[in-house]
Each structure stands twice: as structure tokens, then as C-alpha cells.
Design a protein around this motif. Sequence first.
Motif, PDB file in Angstrom:
ATOM      1  N   SER A 136       0.833  -1.210   0.000  1.00  0.00           N
ATOM      2  CA  SER A 136       0.000   0.000   0.000  1.00  0.00           C
ATOM      3  C   SER A 136       0.864   1.255   0.000  1.00  0.00           C
ATOM      4  N   ALA A 137       1.942   1.248   0.765  1.00  0.00           N
ATOM      5  CA  ALA A 137       2.835   2.414   0.791  1.00  0.00           C
ATOM      6  C   ALA A 137       3.501   2.621  -0.564  1.00  0.00           C
ATOM      7  N   ASP A 138       3.876   1.539  -1.234  1.00  0.00           N
ATOM      8  CA  ASP A 138       4.492   1.666  -2.560  1.00  0.00           C
ATOM      9  C   ASP A 138       3.502   2.197  -3.589  1.00  0.00           C
ATOM     10  N   ILE A 139       2.254   1.767  -3.499  1.00  0.00           N
ATOM     11  CA  ILE A 139       1.233   2.286  -4.413  1.00  0.00           C
ATOM     12  C   ILE A 139       1.058   3.786  -4.209  1.00  0.00           C
ATOM     13  N   LEU A 140       1.042   4.226  -2.969  1.00  0.00           N
ATOM     14  CA  LEU A 140       0.890   5.648  -2.673  1.00  0.00           C
ATOM     15  C   LEU A 140       2.095   6.455  -3.133  1.00  0.00           C
ATOM     16  N   GLU A 141       3.258   5.803  -3.260  1.00  0.00           N
ATOM     17  CA  GLU A 141       4.439   6.484  -3.783  1.00  0.00           C
ATOM     18  C   GLU A 141       4.350   6.680  -5.294  1.00  0.00           C
ATOM     19  N   GLY A 142       3.538   5.868  -5.971  1.00  0.00           N
ATOM     20  CA  GLY A 142       3.422   5.963  -7.419  1.00  0.00           C
ATOM     21  C   GLY A 142       3.887   4.723  -8.153  1.00  0.00           C
ATOM     22  N   LYS A 143       4.104   3.625  -7.436  1.00  0.00           N
ATOM     23  CA  LYS A 143       4.537   2.392  -8.071  1.00  0.00           C
ATOM     24  C   LYS A 143       3.337   1.558  -8.508  1.00  0.00           C
ATOM     25  N   VAL A 144       3.617   0.542  -9.315  1.00  0.00           N
ATOM     26  CA  VAL A 144       2.592  -0.369  -9.818  1.00  0.00           C
ATOM     27  C   VAL A 144       2.828  -1.733  -9.184  1.00  0.00           C
ATOM     28  N   VAL A 145       1.767  -2.357  -8.692  1.00  0.00           N
ATOM     29  CA  VAL A 145       1.897  -3.692  -8.112  1.00  0.00           C
ATOM     30  C   VAL A 145       1.085  -4.678  -8.946  1.00  0.00           C
ATOM     31  N   VAL A 146       1.510  -5.927  -8.918  1.00  0.00           N
ATOM     32  CA  VAL A 146       0.867  -6.977  -9.704  1.00  0.00           C
ATOM     33  C   VAL A 146       0.504  -8.124  -8.775  1.00  0.00           C
ATOM     34  N   ILE A 147      -0.772  -8.499  -8.787  1.00  0.00           N
ATOM     35  CA  ILE A 147      -1.272  -9.621  -7.987  1.00  0.00           C
ATOM     36  C   ILE A 147      -1.481 -10.813  -8.922  1.00  0.00           C
ATOM     37  N   VAL A 148      -0.890 -11.946  -8.592  1.00  0.00           N
ATOM     38  CA  VAL A 148      -1.059 -13.168  -9.365  1.00  0.00           C
ATOM     39  C   VAL A 148      -1.934 -14.114  -8.560  1.00  0.00           C
TER      40      VAL A 148
ATOM     41  N   VAL B 174       6.126  -5.669  -6.936  1.00  0.00           N
ATOM     42  CA  VAL B 174       6.135  -4.203  -6.901  1.00  0.00           C
ATOM     43  C   VAL B 174       7.194  -3.717  -7.874  1.00  0.00           C
ATOM     44  N   MET B 175       6.825  -2.741  -8.715  1.00  0.00           N
ATOM     45  CA  MET B 175       7.751  -2.237  -9.732  1.00  0.00           C
ATOM     46  C   MET B 175       7.461  -0.767 -10.021  1.00  0.00           C
ATOM     47  N   PRO B 176       8.488   0.001 -10.406  1.00  0.00           N
ATOM     48  CA  PRO B 176       9.906  -0.362 -10.491  1.00  0.00           C
ATOM     49  C   PRO B 176      10.544  -0.424  -9.106  1.00  0.00           C
ATOM     50  N   VAL B 177      11.761  -0.981  -9.063  1.00  0.00           N
ATOM     51  CA  VAL B 177      12.472  -1.117  -7.806  1.00  0.00           C
ATOM     52  C   VAL B 177      13.888  -0.571  -7.968  1.00  0.00           C
ATOM     53  N   VAL B 178      14.420  -0.031  -6.885  1.00  0.00           N
ATOM     54  CA  VAL B 178      15.809   0.456  -6.885  1.00  0.00           C
ATOM     55  C   VAL B 178      16.573  -0.252  -5.774  1.00  0.00           C
TER      56      VAL B 178
END
Length: 532
Positions: free
Chosen positions: A270-282, A290-294
Motif C-alpha cells: 500500500s505504501a508503494d502504491i501511494l508512492e506511485g509504483k505499480v503492483v501486480v497480484i497473481v 512491486v515495480m519499479p524497484v531500486v
Amino acid sequence: MKVFKQIISSMKVDSTNNKTTPEDLIADIGKVEISKSIEKNEETFNQIFKNSFDFYQERVYVGDKEGIILYLKSMVDLAKISDSIRTTLVKAHEEKRTIENKTELKEFQKEYFSSYDVTNVQYEHDVVWYVLSGYTVILVGGETEGLALLTTTSESRGVEQSQTQTIIRGPQDSFTESKGTNLSLIRRRIKNPHLKCEKLKVGKDTQTDVCMVYLDHIASKEIVDEVRTRIENVKANAIIDSGNLEELICDKVITPFPMIYHTDRPDTVSADILEGKVVVIVDGSPFILVMPVVFTDFFQVSEDYYQGFMMASLLRMLRFLAFLLALLLPSLYIGLTTYHHQLIPTDLIISIQAQREGVPFPAVIEILLMEVTFEILREAGVRMPRVVGQTVSIVGALVIGQAAVEAGVVSHFLVIIVALTAMAGFVSPVYAFANATRILRFVLILITAVLGLFGTLLGFLMIIAHLTHLRSFGVPYLTPMGPFILEDQKDVMVRLPIQFMKRRPNYLHAKTDLKQSPSDPLPTANKKEEST
């Protein structure tokens, strides 16, 4: 050269074979409409599901017409079918409900099955797909359209505590194998209509549901489109876990470092989504991508933001130190004790050489022997039953280590080095990143054994050069350290107070850069002082 060309050609996939639609499940039949004949439909679907003991097909009355219902006993809630669907069909038959065309069929559905999740099916491959997905399909004689009612069983593992990324303070729930449950865990934390969930299907044979989740008013359109395109272009027969999809859509496969972040913690996602990242549920996997990642993402844990910033900063610096120890400590030991004795204090080198007296192996063989032994014990502890796995790994390490020292195979000091290296490797909050450290540690040991500390330095520089070359969905892997972004340093090596982190990371190119208001209100006590 010929062998190399054959290997490359075998890796190439036919670009025309990239469809992942329900129609592919019965590709030998093609796109065929449902027959008006009940007998022909029975014969067709009995042939498709032959040798499947859980397939059930029965003739029923649908209003004033004869029809059939089809479902898989292993996929549906039998009580729901018996208590609700059959009862409703009996009631419609008693009322002599007429169905003469598709319009009346839709009215029949609204009148008798309005409380169900109903989909109209027109083709045979649609019937097959919905039956496999846990639907009950009703076909009416004389009509080329049927009804698919969602009756899937609700059996699934409950929400439990995370077993891979444990924390002391913070939410204790974790994702499960159900995509519906996983999406609900995210929506409970992000109650926002901008939270979008796109559904895709991947895998020609498995038709696995894959969901892309992001905030459309924050996430960069370029990143969202790139993730969607890569998933749609996946050419695979089966997707069983998110790890399969991760390897198929990441930027580079030949690298020890993970190119996509995966976690089973809903608060982290949830925190990554709020940052602007895209998550994928399989569907079927409790680990969310979670992507992109650094690079620095693998040193951050959600608990950093649930406790004071000073303690969080101290622990984060400790993780960076542990990473360097797990990576470099064994090779430094070999380089110093084999090639560069003059860099070690006199008292210490005398103590080390006294312990090594009688050891028949050189330092590199000695440390490789202990490292490989520890890796075997770690793998045995993971694969063995949980009741005895932890006990065997701990007792095995103690017994073998003590026995090796007493037998004069290794020195006491080396056991300390290997134990400290192993503990430093466990500090990493992400298991996949710790695996990269394990692989590179052996590479550095071998280079140092040949070139000394110059080899250690050369290997370390090669690792940094490799990291600078990596990209995750277009984002440089070492961002924001290389390229250096001053504004993003507030949450890298240390974590500043949340009040200072008002903007989202620059490398995500979020549509809405601002997270917090630029001017925070003064505390109540200060306001009272000003008013006086």
C-alpha cells in the motif's frame, strides 16, 4: 559456435503464439456458438471434459423449456447449487415461465437470478472457461445463449502473520493465495476511487488471473503502460506463482540482483502504491510484485516508518553495514591472511597464525569448506519439516563447527568469520536480495584467492559497474545515489522525520509530486502562545 547458435535459436519463441485467451483452451474446436440442441451440447461438453470425474452435467427444466446445468464439483459450492439454484429453477418451472428468445432469457435472469454474479455465454469456449473458473452454467434448449452463475467455493487460507518479513511494531497481516482477499487488504488501506485494478490473463494452459493495481492520478502513465505491455506480451504456457511472471517481465534475467520487489506484506504494498509504483497480484500466489524497484528499496522495511526516525536511521545504516560484511568479510580474511600480513596488527596476526598451526588447508580451501557446509545446513533446515528443521540446522552447525575445530580442519578465528558473515546475511529484510549476496560472496572469494586484496577491490568495482548498468522498468537501479538526486536523500541511508518527506521520489515521475502540504499547521500549544 554451432552449439551456441543452437542454444540461442532454442531460446527464441514464436511471436505468433502469444495469445492467452479462453478460446485457446479448446483451440481444436475454434469459436463455435452454443448449439440449440440439448443433446448436441451434452455430447460436446462430455467429450471436452471426458475422464474428469468431478465434471457434472444434468438435465433440468428452465422455465417451460428443457435445459442442462454444468459445473465442476471440485470448484463450486454444492450447498449453494442445491439450496438456491435448483430451488429457483423448480419455482420457475412451476410458474411455467416462458423463454422464447434472448430478450426473455435476460428477463428470466433478472427476475430469478438477480442476486448472483451472472454472465451471458454465447460460445462453447466461454462455457468451458466459466466451468473451469467455478461457475455453474445453465443452457436452455432452443437458445444459443446461456447463463454462467458464480458459485465458486470460498475455501482459502485465512489471513495470517507474515512468515518472511516479520516486524515488531506495525500491522501483522499478510497476503494469501486468493486475489480477492489480497485486493481487499489493499483497498482497506487505500480507500480511494483512483485505485485501479486491471485484470489480465496470462498462460495459455493455465489462464491465470493477473491484476495490475495502481493509483491513476499518481502513477506515471509510462510506467503503467510498460508494465501492462510486458504482461500482455508474456509467452508462457503456465503461470503458477508470481515468481514465474517476475522472471518473464523483468528487464534483465542474467543478474544475481532481484529486478522486481516481492513481498507478502499489505502495508508495504500500500505504501508503494501511494508512492506511485505499480503492483501486480497473481492469483494463487501470496507474494505481490512491486515495480519499479531500486537498490535502496531492499534496505527499507515498513517498520522504519512506525518508530522514531533516529532508531529507524540507525537500523538502516546497520543493514548497509551488514550487507558489506556479508559480501566482503570472507574475501578480506583471505586477502589479509594470505597476501597482506603487514596490514594486520602484530598481536592479531600472531594469534591467527597460532590458531592455524596444524591446519592442513590454505585459507581459501578452509573458508570454502565452511561456507559450503553452512549453505548445506541452511538448505537442509529450510527443506526439512518445520518440527525438526530449525533444531537440525542449529545443532548441526554447532556440532560440525566444534568438531572441525577440534579435528584441526579449520581454525577458531575462521569459524567466527563464517558465523558473522552468515548472521550479517540474515539482516537483509528481503530474502531474494540476501541470495544475491550469497552468490557474489563466493565469486569474490575465488577472485581474492588469485589476486589478493586487489582482486577484492576489482570484484567490488565490477559489482558496482554491473549495478549502474541495470534498469528496472526504465529506472536506473542505483537511483537516487547514481544518478545522485539530492531531494530523494531524505529516505535513503537515513530516514528523516516524516514531516520533511513532503514529495514522492523523483525517479517515479509521479503525476502528483506532492505528498503533504508545504506548510504544516503549528501545534496547538504554539498557537496558544501566539494568540497570547
